[in-house]
Design a protein around this motif. Structure first.
Motif, mmCIF file in Angstrom:
data_model
loop_
_atom_site.group_PDB
_atom_site.id
_atom_site.type_symbol
_atom_site.label_atom_id
_atom_site.label_comp_id
_atom_site.label_asym_id
_atom_site.label_seq_id
_atom_site.Cartn_x
_atom_site.Cartn_y
_atom_site.Cartn_z
ATOM 1 N N ALA A 2 86.745 6.811 19.959
ATOM 2 C CA ALA A 2 85.832 6.281 21.131
ATOM 3 C C ALA A 2 86.841 6.144 22.306
ATOM 4 O O ALA A 2 86.360 6.717 23.587
ATOM 5 N N PHE A 3 87.928 5.659 22.151
ATOM 6 C CA PHE A 3 88.690 5.332 23.441
ATOM 7 C C PHE A 3 89.365 6.838 23.787
ATOM 8 O O PHE A 3 89.519 6.897 25.169
ATOM 9 N N SER A 4 89.716 7.593 23.141
ATOM 10 C CA SER A 4 90.179 9.099 23.303
ATOM 11 C C SER A 4 89.188 9.600 24.398
ATOM 12 O O SER A 4 89.444 10.224 25.349
ATOM 13 N N GLY A 5 87.857 9.606 23.941
ATOM 14 C CA GLY A 5 86.770 10.297 24.709
ATOM 15 C C GLY A 5 86.737 9.653 25.906
ATOM 16 O O GLY A 5 86.531 10.392 27.066
ATOM 17 N N LEU A 6 86.779 8.237 26.085
ATOM 18 C CA LEU A 6 86.556 7.574 27.679
ATOM 19 C C LEU A 6 88.082 7.849 28.259
ATOM 20 O O LEU A 6 88.018 8.103 29.649
ATOM 21 N N GLY A 7 89.168 7.992 27.701
ATOM 22 C CA GLY A 7 90.162 8.206 28.434
ATOM 23 C C GLY A 7 90.391 9.492 28.972
ATOM 24 O O GLY A 7 90.669 9.663 30.077
ATOM 25 N N LEU A 8 89.966 10.533 28.090
ATOM 26 C CA LEU A 8 90.004 12.096 28.797
ATOM 27 C C LEU A 8 88.774 12.006 29.563
ATOM 28 O O LEU A 8 88.908 12.955 30.791
ATOM 29 N N LEU A 9 87.736 11.362 29.656
ATOM 30 C CA LEU A 9 86.859 11.640 30.765
ATOM 31 C C LEU A 9 87.187 10.873 31.926
ATOM 32 O O LEU A 9 86.709 11.520 33.058
ATOM 33 N N MET A 10 87.778 9.892 32.030
ATOM 34 C CA MET A 10 88.402 9.624 33.148
ATOM 35 C C MET A 10 89.419 10.276 33.651
ATOM 36 O O MET A 10 89.397 10.387 35.206
ATOM 37 N N ALA A 11 90.333 10.538 32.956
ATOM 38 C CA ALA A 11 91.549 11.624 33.353
ATOM 39 C C ALA A 11 91.109 12.771 34.027
ATOM 40 O O ALA A 11 91.696 13.332 34.972
ATOM 41 N N GLY A 12 89.781 13.390 33.592
ATOM 42 C CA GLY A 12 89.388 14.747 33.842
ATOM 43 C C GLY A 12 88.676 14.815 34.943
ATOM 44 O O GLY A 12 87.818 15.890 35.535
ATOM 45 N N THR A 13 88.053 13.488 35.537
ATOM 46 C CA THR A 13 86.988 13.338 36.798
ATOM 47 C C THR A 13 87.440 12.611 37.776
ATOM 48 O O THR A 13 87.218 12.987 38.794
ATOM 49 N N LEU A 14 88.526 11.785 37.773
ATOM 50 C CA LEU A 14 89.083 11.041 38.641
ATOM 51 C C LEU A 14 90.330 11.475 39.099
ATOM 52 O O LEU A 14 91.190 12.255 38.425
ATOM 53 N N LYS A 15 90.715 11.289 40.533
ATOM 54 C CA LYS A 15 92.177 11.561 40.740
ATOM 55 C C LYS A 15 93.037 10.767 40.217
ATOM 56 O O LYS A 15 92.676 9.672 39.746
ATOM 57 N N ALA A 16 94.420 11.397 40.027
ATOM 58 C CA ALA A 16 95.260 10.398 39.322
ATOM 59 C C ALA A 16 95.595 9.147 39.761
ATOM 60 O O ALA A 16 95.636 8.243 38.910
ATOM 61 N N GLU A 17 95.655 8.845 40.856
ATOM 62 C CA GLU A 17 95.765 7.390 41.504
ATOM 63 C C GLU A 17 94.576 6.612 40.943
ATOM 64 O O GLU A 17 94.864 5.422 40.559
ATOM 65 N N ALA A 18 93.391 7.101 41.126
ATOM 66 C CA ALA A 18 92.275 6.292 40.697
ATOM 67 C C ALA A 18 92.426 5.997 39.404
ATOM 68 O O ALA A 18 91.715 5.092 38.896
ATOM 69 N N THR A 19 92.612 6.999 38.501
ATOM 70 C CA THR A 19 92.734 7.001 37.100
ATOM 71 C C THR A 19 93.800 5.656 36.739
ATOM 72 O O THR A 19 93.453 5.002 35.844
ATOM 73 N N LEU A 20 95.129 5.786 37.465
ATOM 74 C CA LEU A 20 96.005 4.808 37.060
ATOM 75 C C LEU A 20 95.314 3.317 37.350
ATOM 76 O O LEU A 20 95.604 2.440 36.557
ATOM 77 N N ALA A 21 94.842 3.248 38.651
ATOM 78 C CA ALA A 21 94.175 1.743 38.927
ATOM 79 C C ALA A 21 93.080 1.477 38.029
ATOM 80 O O ALA A 21 92.961 0.410 37.551
ATOM 81 N N ALA A 22 92.163 2.586 37.715
ATOM 82 C CA ALA A 22 90.849 2.044 36.768
ATOM 83 C C ALA A 22 91.512 1.852 35.434
ATOM 84 O O ALA A 22 90.630 0.840 34.798
ATOM 85 N N ALA A 23 92.236 2.750 34.966
ATOM 86 C CA ALA A 23 92.631 2.477 33.561
ATOM 87 C C ALA A 23 93.464 1.068 33.429
ATOM 88 O O ALA A 23 93.107 0.156 32.287
ATOM 89 N N ASN A 24 94.084 0.832 34.459
ATOM 90 C CA ASN A 24 94.837 -0.568 33.908
ATOM 91 C C ASN A 24 93.757 -1.687 34.182
ATOM 92 O O ASN A 24 94.040 -2.748 33.590
ATOM 93 N N LEU A 25 93.127 -1.659 35.175
ATOM 94 C CA LEU A 25 92.042 -2.468 35.268
ATOM 95 C C LEU A 25 91.136 -2.697 34.072
ATOM 96 O O LEU A 25 90.834 -3.973 33.779
ATOM 97 N N VAL A 26 90.575 -1.741 33.615
ATOM 98 C CA VAL A 26 89.939 -1.689 32.629
ATOM 99 C C VAL A 26 90.575 -2.365 31.336
ATOM 100 O O VAL A 26 90.008 -3.120 30.453
ATOM 101 N N PHE A 27 91.819 -2.010 31.167
ATOM 102 C CA PHE A 27 92.535 -2.775 30.170
ATOM 103 C C PHE A 27 92.647 -4.117 30.209
ATOM 104 O O PHE A 27 92.767 -4.935 29.312
ATOM 105 N N LEU A 28 93.035 -4.632 31.414
ATOM 106 C CA LEU A 28 92.910 -6.133 31.861
ATOM 107 C C LEU A 28 91.746 -6.827 31.490
ATOM 108 O O LEU A 28 91.577 -7.731 31.091
ATOM 109 N N LEU A 29 90.495 -6.291 32.023
ATOM 110 C CA LEU A 29 89.196 -6.841 32.042
ATOM 111 C C LEU A 29 88.948 -6.780 30.175
ATOM 112 O O LEU A 29 88.278 -8.006 29.730
#
Length: 268
Positions: A171-198
């Motif tokens: 489940a988490f791999s699919g969501l991670g690859l979806l984010m990495a493959g659709t957003l810019k790298a900087e946006a992925t960095l920010a969004a992934a860390n934000l989701v982790f904290l939330l």
């Protein structure tokens, strides 16, 4: 005059080309996947930010909240926290770490170059998944040893635990690859860390879901981190046989996430 080619001893009298040994060409597919998986694992373990997410933060949270009475867990703190921290470790590697690493590989053109190699794209993703599994095994062993040292007494069916971890990883791999493959790298960095904290705060990892309002509990309970942490807690703390509800939620997220990643992932 006839010109012949080939290695010594392999040139025929008629001037036909000889056989080169060894023959140039791609290695067997299994060997390529294994080599790429080893490389991915080494890169993951050498990255300081990834180590912070995958090892240091889960370990500190486990030790801190197990030894300091901060959150009322209605029993031994480590018995409640250990399953949640194991779920957090899976999320940190399969989702946050993989999303960030893959996002920057995509930005720098690494994925584009690898896609042009003899390694098929699906095999590259298989290698990435294998490296995630290897890292998770190391995480789980480390966290389990620390939890035992803190007095953890797990129960339940090991097969149920394994199934929860596998579905959670998918489940988490699919969501991670979806984010990495659709957003810019900087946006992925920010969004992934934000989701982790939330999800760390609202996913039942440290704070029990029953501390939230009833309406919020219904929503938060459908999150993959909540399903994984609650499922592991039901098995390891309460000795449940097979938490089918949590498994169903994780399976649903895995199917949706992996299907969406396969459809929308951009290699460039």
């Amino acid at each position: 005059m006839t010109t012949t080619t080939g290695t010594p001893g392999n040139t025929g009298a008629s001037g036909t080309a000889g056989t080169y040994a060894p023959r140039p060409g791609a290695a067997p597919l299994g060997r390529m996947i294994a080599a790429q998986a080893v490389l991915e694992t080494k890169m993951l373990l050498r990255n300081g930010e990834q180590l912070l997410l995958t090892v240091i933060i889960p370990t500190l949270l486990l030790v801190l909240f197990s030894t300091v009475d901060i959150v009322d867990t209605a029993g031994e703190a480590v018995d409640f926290l250990a399953p949640g921290i194991l779920a957090l470790a899976v999320m940190s590697t399969a989702f946050t770490g993989q999303a960030i690493a893959t996002g920057f590989e995509r930005r720098y053109g690494v994925l584009k170059r690898l896609a042009a190699s003899p390694l098929p794209r699906w095999a590259l993703m298989t290698a990435k998944s294998a490296s995630v599994l290897v890292t998770e095994v190391l995480q789980i062993v480390l966290l389990t040893v620390i939890a035992f040292a803190l007095g953890w007494s797990p129960h339940g069916n090991p097969a149920a635990v394994l199934l929860l971890l596998v579905l959670g990883t998918a489940a988490f791999s699919g969501l991670g690859l979806l984010m990495a493959g659709t957003l810019k790298a900087e946006a992925t960095l920010a969004a992934a860390n934000l989701v982790f904290l939330l999800l760390l705060v609202g996913g039942g990892v440290i704070v029990p879901l029953d501390r939230f309002p009833d309406a919020a509990q219904d929503v938060l309970g459908l999150l993959p981190i909540s399903a994984l942490s609650d499922g592991l807690r039901d098995v390891l703390q309460h000795g449940a046989a097979m938490p089918w509800g949590d498994l169903g939620i994780l399976a649903g997220w895995a199917v949706v996430g992996l299907a969406a990643a396969g459809k929308f992932f951009r290699w460039e």
